[in-house]
Design an enzyme around this catalytic site. Structure first.
Site: not given
Length: 626
Positions: A237, A454
């Site tokens: 991220e 994810e």
């Protein structure tokens, strides 16, 4: 080993492999010695103490029990979490040899259970000291930032210092705060935006990237030669920081909770100015102002003694003759040499190419799991420069994640920036959102596979009611809705997450999150591999582990337990089709319907082995409980 062929993973027998796995594990973001969970304040800022991540995600003595459970649950892939801080906790060129040896032993053990593994250099909002995890404390020192004053100056919202109760999902707001935004701006764009900030003779960008990559090379060297290691994630991220930001007077982060500062306000507060700022809350109808507060009333600075705000130093702002902060260059981060900035192509892609080259200097066959910033598309790549990549974007059910409530009738799409009403509309949107990632893989990454790095749900939804009642119906419904969308797109995924030391009280031990599919607090019988599992009714579902051809359709109804799979066979596949059949769902056996061919059941491995004929092009397998 597996290889990439177009949008698919192919095994040594030429079969199409479906990767289903978990992130291991949620508490790997924090040291094991001492146990510095995010709610623990004592000793948090003592950065000179010796820390160790040996034991994350769990001690080696416990590895067999956890790997056995994950294998029993049908997973074949692990996204193994490590952090820059775990590898080099105390100094740039000092690596924790004990941790690297532990990591090698853990991966070797995982291989004994048949898992494929890719390594994730994890971070959230840069570092534990800026409210997340990832980078070591010495990276702030290199940039001139003082972690001791992040909390008071609004440079970071840190659970360890804020205390309880910690606002739900508020940690994400750190992406727009001074500490995290500055570090990511320097990491990706220091040469452009902070050319005079150097560590020795190196620009800060080169210093940070070089040492991050060197740390990951240490991991690659230790794991070299282990066939179960299929590749490396790029950087969990990642954020652009303020690169590309065209309005320094406004914070455009979609989630507003607590103190939300514009970039200019963040710079000003971090340099010792007190500010009266609004307080925000985030609910079903979006963000709203709920009050005011005075930030940094003591006039502290987020910069080390003798250091000046790097953005003030580079002419973004200054104090006028009256001592009032003035913004001088509002387009500093959005325009360079008269041209608009493109973060993804100009700053993110060069880093990815450099990182991939470094990893492949050690492991030439490594797959690169390319992870773009959240809610952004991956870069347009040149496959000659960056071959063998996977789109490892993340996806979450936004409404359920941020509210920690399951609502079958109400959802939200970040892609379309709109509310979703009705069960059917929500599921259609989920399918469409995930398909959008597939389309990006096709157009930007040259038909690369798509694996959701994810995806998951909060297990503590509805104030943790399931922990009191034992009824995980809402969790099952929420998880099934997500998994239906994944199956409709025939996607690969690694679920967030499996945390071995999860508790009902503290969840995954980090910033109030609780998404683990396992918890010792749900474990009544350690001898039962399913004991401790959460939402297993929806989680454990049949799927084609390896297909002798091209998957066409995959459906599963968790209530009726009817499974249907269609594929087109390919002569290049030299083996049978293999389907995972969870005994948890079919304790009395299964009834199998075939369009053609034959099958056999392997009870020990929970597999159905299907032998197709050449009489039909497409083959369908339907499974029902007896």
């Amino acid at each position: 080993m597996i290889r990439i062929e177009g949008a698919n993973f192919i095994d040594e027998a030429g079969r199409t492999v479906m990767l289903r796995g978990v992130n291991l594990g949620g508490s790997s973001k924090m040291p094991y010695t001492p146990m510095q969970y995010s709610h623990v304040k004592e000793g948090f800022l003592d950065i000179h103490k010796k820390i160790s991540f040996v034991g994350r995600p769990f001690p080696l003595a416990e590895a067999d029990s956890h790997f056995k459970r994950l294998q029993h649950w049908g997973f074949n892939t692990l996204r193994l979490i490590t952090t820059w801080e775990a590898i080099a906790p105390h100094a740039p060129d000092q690596y924790d040899d004990a941790y690297l040896e532990y990591l090698h032993a853990l991966v070797r053990k995982a291989g004994e259970y048949g898992f494929w593994i890719f390594i994730d250099p994890h971070q959230d909002v840069w570092s534990r000291f800026s409210g997340g995890d990832g980078a070591p404390a010495w990276t702030f020192e290199a940039a001139g930032l003082d972690i001791d004053h992040f909390h008071e100056t609004g440079a970071a919202l840190v659970h360890n210092l804020h205390g309880d109760p910690f606002p739900r999902m508020a940690w994400t707001t750190n992406y727009g705060k001074l500490a995290c935004a500055t570090m990511f701006t320097l990491f990706f764009g220091g040469r452009t935006f902070a050319p005079s900030l150097k560590v020795g003779d190196q620009n800060i960008q080169d210093f940070l990237q070089e040492h991050f990559i060197a740390a990951m090379q240490q991991v690659a060297q230790r794991l070299q030669g282990l066939p179960q290691v299929i590749g490396y994630d790029t950087f969990n991220e990642p954020s652009a920081g303020w690169i590309g930001n065209s309005n320094l007077l406004q914070n455009d982060f979609p989630v507003k909770k607590g103190v939300i500062l514009s970039p200019f306000e963040a710079m000003v507060a971090g340099s010792g100015h007190s500010l009266e700022v609004p307080l925000w809350d985030f609910g079903l109808l979006g963000a709203k102002k709920v009050g005011k507060t005075t930030l940094n009333p003591k006039g502290l600075k987020a910069w080390m003694s003798g250091k000046k705000c790097v953005w003030k130093q580079h002419g973004v702002w200054e104090d006028n003759a009256q001592g009032v902060p003035v913004l001088l260059n509002p387009t500093y981060f959005s325009t360079v040499n008269g041209q608009p900035v493109n973060f993804i192509q100009q700053y993110f892609l060069p880093f990815i190419e450099r990182y991939a080259q470094a990893i492949r200097s050690i492991d030439p066959q490594a797959i690169i799991f390319l992870e773009p910033p959240v809610l952004q598309a991956p870069p347009q790549i040149d496959p000659k420069i960056l071959p063998n990549v996977v789109n490892a974007s993340h996806w979450y059910d936004a409404m359920t994640l941020f509210t920690k409530k399951y609502n079958p009738w109400l959802g939200y799409s970040f892609k379309d920036k709109k509310m979703l009403l009705g069960k059917a509309a929500i599921l259609r949107s989920f399918i469409d959102q995930m398909n959008h990632h597939k389309q990006e893989s096709a157009t930007l990454l040259h038909q690369a596979p798509t694996l959701l790095g994810e995806v998951g749900i909060p297990m503590d939804m509805h104030e943790g009611k399931a922990y009191k009642t034992g009824n995980f119906k809402r969790q099952n419904l929420a998880l099934d809705r997500t998994l239906q969308a994944i199956e409709a797109n025939l996607l690969h995924f690694t679920l967030w997450n499996y945390t071995a030391d999860n508790t009902n009280e503290r969840g995954d031990q980090w910033n109030g999150e609780d998404l683990s599919i396992f918890s010792p607090d749900q474990q009544k019988n350690p001898a039962d591999l399913n004991s401790g599992g959460r939402a297993l009714e929806a989680l454990l579902r049949p799927y084609p582990v390896a297909t002798a051809g091209k998957p066409v359709l995959l459906e599963y109804n968790w209530k009726t337990k009817v499974f249907r799979f269609t594929f087109e066979h390919q002569p290049s596949a030299r083996a049978y089709t293999e389907i995972y059949i969870p005994s948890y769902q079919y304790p009395y056996g299964i009834e199998v319907s075939l369009t053609d061919g034959s099958f056999q059941i392997e009870k020990v491995t929970q597999r159905l082995v299907y032998f197709h004929t050449s009489e039909l092009t497409q083959h369908t397998i339907t499974i029902r409980p007896k």
